[in-house]
Motif scaffolding. Structure first.
Motif, PDB file in Angstrom:
ATOM      1  N   LYS A 198      16.802   5.332  39.094  1.00 40.41           N
ATOM      2  CA  LYS A 198      16.030   4.576  40.076  1.00 40.41           C
ATOM      3  C   LYS A 198      16.591   3.182  40.240  1.00 40.41           C
ATOM      4  O   LYS A 198      16.749   2.677  41.352  1.00 40.41           O
ATOM      5  CB  LYS A 198      14.568   4.469  39.623  1.00 40.41           C
ATOM      6  CG  LYS A 198      13.648   5.538  40.162  1.00 40.41           C
ATOM      7  CD  LYS A 198      12.192   5.072  40.027  1.00 40.41           C
ATOM      8  CE  LYS A 198      11.235   5.971  40.766  1.00 40.41           C
ATOM      9  NZ  LYS A 198      11.103   7.306  40.203  1.00 40.41           N
ATOM     10  N   VAL A 220      23.707   2.406  51.439  1.00 42.22           N
ATOM     11  CA  VAL A 220      23.116   3.740  51.510  1.00 42.22           C
ATOM     12  C   VAL A 220      24.117   4.712  52.117  1.00 42.22           C
ATOM     13  O   VAL A 220      25.205   4.306  52.555  1.00 42.22           O
ATOM     14  CB  VAL A 220      21.814   3.721  52.342  1.00 42.22           C
ATOM     15  CG1 VAL A 220      20.752   2.862  51.645  1.00 42.22           C
ATOM     16  CG2 VAL A 220      22.072   3.220  53.737  1.00 42.22           C
ATOM     17  N   ASN A 241      17.980   1.759  43.694  1.00 48.57           N
ATOM     18  CA  ASN A 241      17.257   0.604  44.191  1.00 48.57           C
ATOM     19  C   ASN A 241      18.179  -0.564  44.510  1.00 48.57           C
ATOM     20  O   ASN A 241      18.086  -1.191  45.564  1.00 48.57           O
ATOM     21  CB  ASN A 241      16.301   0.137  43.092  1.00 48.57           C
ATOM     22  CG  ASN A 241      14.884   0.193  43.568  1.00 48.57           C
ATOM     23  OD1 ASN A 241      14.627  -0.023  44.749  1.00 48.57           O
ATOM     24  ND2 ASN A 241      13.982   0.499  42.667  1.00 48.57           N
ATOM     25  N   GLU A 289      20.347   0.070  47.572  1.00 44.59           N
ATOM     26  CA  GLU A 289      19.595  -0.117  48.804  1.00 44.59           C
ATOM     27  C   GLU A 289      19.449  -1.601  49.149  1.00 44.59           C
ATOM     28  O   GLU A 289      19.534  -1.998  50.309  1.00 44.59           O
ATOM     29  CB  GLU A 289      18.215   0.531  48.669  1.00 44.59           C
ATOM     30  CG  GLU A 289      17.507   0.625  49.997  1.00 44.59           C
ATOM     31  CD  GLU A 289      16.669   1.883  50.109  1.00 44.59           C
ATOM     32  OE1 GLU A 289      17.224   2.994  50.060  1.00 44.59           O
ATOM     33  OE2 GLU A 289      15.435   1.750  50.247  1.00 44.59           O
ATOM     34  N   LYS A 342      12.131   7.002  50.234  1.00 49.50           N
ATOM     35  CA  LYS A 342      13.439   6.443  49.953  1.00 49.50           C
ATOM     36  C   LYS A 342      14.157   7.290  48.898  1.00 49.50           C
ATOM     37  O   LYS A 342      13.525   8.029  48.153  1.00 49.50           O
ATOM     38  CB  LYS A 342      13.293   4.995  49.494  1.00 49.50           C
ATOM     39  CG  LYS A 342      12.852   4.104  50.666  1.00 49.50           C
ATOM     40  CD  LYS A 342      13.018   2.624  50.375  1.00 49.50           C
ATOM     41  CE  LYS A 342      11.855   2.124  49.534  1.00 49.50           C
ATOM     42  NZ  LYS A 342      11.972   0.738  49.120  1.00 49.50           N
ATOM     43  N   TRP A 343      15.490   7.162  48.835  1.00 42.89           N
ATOM     44  CA  TRP A 343      16.260   8.090  47.987  1.00 42.89           C
ATOM     45  C   TRP A 343      15.965   7.958  46.505  1.00 42.89           C
ATOM     46  O   TRP A 343      16.277   8.855  45.730  1.00 42.89           O
ATOM     47  CB  TRP A 343      17.758   8.024  48.288  1.00 42.89           C
ATOM     48  CG  TRP A 343      18.441   6.719  47.988  1.00 42.89           C
ATOM     49  CD1 TRP A 343      17.866   5.565  47.558  1.00 42.89           C
ATOM     50  CD2 TRP A 343      19.834   6.454  48.100  1.00 42.89           C
ATOM     51  NE1 TRP A 343      18.811   4.594  47.405  1.00 42.89           N
ATOM     52  CE2 TRP A 343      20.031   5.103  47.734  1.00 42.89           C
ATOM     53  CE3 TRP A 343      20.937   7.219  48.493  1.00 42.89           C
ATOM     54  CZ2 TRP A 343      21.290   4.516  47.735  1.00 42.89           C
ATOM     55  CZ3 TRP A 343      22.181   6.629  48.493  1.00 42.89           C
ATOM     56  CH2 TRP A 343      22.356   5.289  48.115  1.00 42.89           C
ATOM     57  N   ASP A 344      15.366   6.853  46.107  1.00 45.86           N
ATOM     58  CA  ASP A 344      15.035   6.735  44.681  1.00 45.86           C
ATOM     59  C   ASP A 344      13.631   7.237  44.353  1.00 45.86           C
ATOM     60  O   ASP A 344      13.199   7.188  43.216  1.00 45.86           O
ATOM     61  CB  ASP A 344      15.154   5.269  44.244  1.00 45.86           C
ATOM     62  CG  ASP A 344      14.179   4.365  44.990  1.00 45.86           C
ATOM     63  OD1 ASP A 344      14.065   4.520  46.217  1.00 45.86           O
ATOM     64  OD2 ASP A 344      13.529   3.519  44.341  1.00 45.86           O
ATOM     65  N   GLU A 345      12.930   7.750  45.372  1.00 44.44           N
ATOM     66  CA  GLU A 345      11.544   8.167  45.139  1.00 44.44           C
ATOM     67  C   GLU A 345      11.364   9.679  45.096  1.00 44.44           C
ATOM     68  O   GLU A 345      10.281  10.163  44.786  1.00 44.44           O
ATOM     69  CB  GLU A 345      10.647   7.634  46.278  1.00 44.44           C
ATOM     70  CG  GLU A 345      10.636   6.127  46.399  1.00 44.44           C
ATOM     71  CD  GLU A 345       9.857   5.661  47.627  1.00 44.44           C
ATOM     72  OE1 GLU A 345       9.117   4.679  47.497  1.00 44.44           O
ATOM     73  OE2 GLU A 345       9.983   6.289  48.705  1.00 44.44           O
ATOM     74  N   ASN A 386      22.271  -2.718  51.018  1.00 43.94           N
ATOM     75  CA  ASN A 386      22.578  -1.852  52.157  1.00 43.94           C
ATOM     76  C   ASN A 386      23.596  -0.741  51.889  1.00 43.94           C
ATOM     77  O   ASN A 386      24.162  -0.180  52.828  1.00 43.94           O
ATOM     78  CB  ASN A 386      23.066  -2.674  53.347  1.00 43.94           C
ATOM     79  CG  ASN A 386      21.912  -3.318  54.074  1.00 43.94           C
ATOM     80  OD1 ASN A 386      20.943  -3.751  53.455  1.00 43.94           O
ATOM     81  ND2 ASN A 386      21.984  -3.343  55.395  1.00 43.94           N
ATOM     82  N   VAL A 424      13.064  12.820  52.366  1.00 49.32           N
ATOM     83  CA  VAL A 424      13.659  11.603  52.919  1.00 49.32           C
ATOM     84  C   VAL A 424      13.666  11.633  54.447  1.00 49.32           C
ATOM     85  O   VAL A 424      13.244  10.679  55.098  1.00 49.32           O
ATOM     86  CB  VAL A 424      15.083  11.394  52.369  1.00 49.32           C
ATOM     87  CG1 VAL A 424      15.815  10.315  53.158  1.00 49.32           C
ATOM     88  CG2 VAL A 424      15.031  11.029  50.894  1.00 49.32           C
TER      89      VAL A 424
END
Lengths: 220, 220
Positions: free
Chosen positions: A165, A177, A169, A172, A92-95, A175, A86
């Motif tokens: 995810k 995060v 998602n 995010e 991104k944090w879901d990836e 906003n 990251v």
DNA sequence: TATTATTTTTAGACAAGTCTAAAAATATAT
DNA sequence: ATATATTTTTAGACTTGTCTAAAAATAATA
């Protein structure tokens, strides 16, 4: 050396262990690993031979000191690599979960500690989960969720309790995060949904399902 | 998806392929992978079923386009991770191979390309080997070694042809790392050993065994 | 070219991890 | 406490990748 598979069992058992449960059940592990109970029994025997778990038939399993050390080192690895992906590679944090799931198995104290230093000793991964230090200590932050806040109270996002995810998602997209500032405008009694303001700008309506999985640090 | 084992076979076949040889032999692969010829035959059949190699009994193997793509992407990964380990985590060039051997199997175009960008698109790994670009093109530098230089000629180190720990270790001990400037003082006819000056400071005596494995770019 | 040596393939076996189906143990409910 | 349901284990089979030993094909040599 231990195989990836063995390490994933240790990780699962660690995750399912808690002061509450005395012995992790075969079925719980099967569910966690997405496999069959019979496969779990087979593997448990193997781990028991290697003295990584303590096991009595029909009584569930406990990690031994050695087993727990391995599990924690894998979790440390996993979370450090997530930070790397990251912070440095701009994922991104879901990836990042699936990549970290592979990277975590490269188990070298030297590599892990250098990665830790390179990342400047982060305390939490991108989902707010604590990163065990190099001696295996884990400092959990207290468990306050957004759903614990009342009208007019404020907090900042420090983590998530749900890692899917779709959840990440969604967060995010509004906003929410790590580090986002939240002010609760209103809480609906009926379904515990709430209206909040994020970073003093965006207003959003949040379901209870969402708010109870968002870890918060209360501010003033 | 392909297993680590399959990928290692593809890598080995790629390494052993050259315009000179028409079909890589079973024994050569066995030697490279450190396994038995019979195991190689078994695996070749599997790779052939997957259309990753072209194979006729007793005739050796060729990579197909698809097989070559996979091999090159693994090599790209390997070399990029080596750069990461040396540049970012401060490992020495003789310490990174085994880690890269594991990291290379995390095959994601996205991850690789981001790593590439993070490292600012390096052209060579820490041993001077060229890093394939994201379309799989490999630009080899011409093959001049220190042993090709004559008295009074100069060059800089651009790579090694031999990757053993002991060789790399030795080179480091006499400052012969990537980019080092070399001036040949004297070449002994008898055994082709030479006296050189490294970075205008240290003088060293270098055996033919050492000089013929050190890749050089001549500087007038 | 006939013979020997080398390389490659086949046949059959083994270990790791998984699975299904059935048996054994434990937990739950009447 | 007995019957029923659930959980866990066992038995036996399958897959992947490996091996040894022997057979088949190719290469080298006299």
């Amino acid at each position: 050396m231990n195989s990836f598979t063995e390490e994933n069992y240790l990780k699962a058992i660690f995750k399912l262990s808690s002061p509450k449960v005395d012995g992790v059940s075969t079925n719980a592990i099967a569910e966690e690993i997405q496999t069959k109970a019979s496969s779990v029994t087979d593997m448990i025997k193997k781990l028991s031979d290697k003295k990584l778990v303590k096991y009595k038939k029909y009584q569930g399993v406990h990690l031994t000191k050695k087993g727990k050390e391995i599990a924690v080192s894998i979790i440390r690895n996993h979370r450090l690599w997530e930070v790397f992906l990251v912070e440095k590679l701009a994922f991104k944090w879901d990836e990042v979960h699936d990549f970290a799931e592979e990277l975590e198995h490269i188990r070298s104290k030297e590599l892990t500690n250098r990665l830790d230093a390179f990342l400047e000793f982060p305390k939490h991964d991108p989902h707010g989960d604590p990163i065990p230090d190099k001696d295996g200590n884990i400092y959990n932050h207290k468990d306050i969720t957004l759903s614990d806040l009342k009208s007019a109270e404020k907090g900042i996002v420090v983590g998530v309790k749900e890692h899917s995810k779709s959840y990440l998602n969604y967060l995010e997209s509004v906003n929410l995060v790590l580090g986002a500032e939240i002010k609760v405008n209103d809480v609906i009694d009926f379904d515990h949904s709430m209206s909040i303001t994020v970073n003093k700008k965006k207003t959003a309506n949040i379901s209870h399902q969402v708010s109870k999985n968002l870890l918060i640090k209360k501010t003033d």
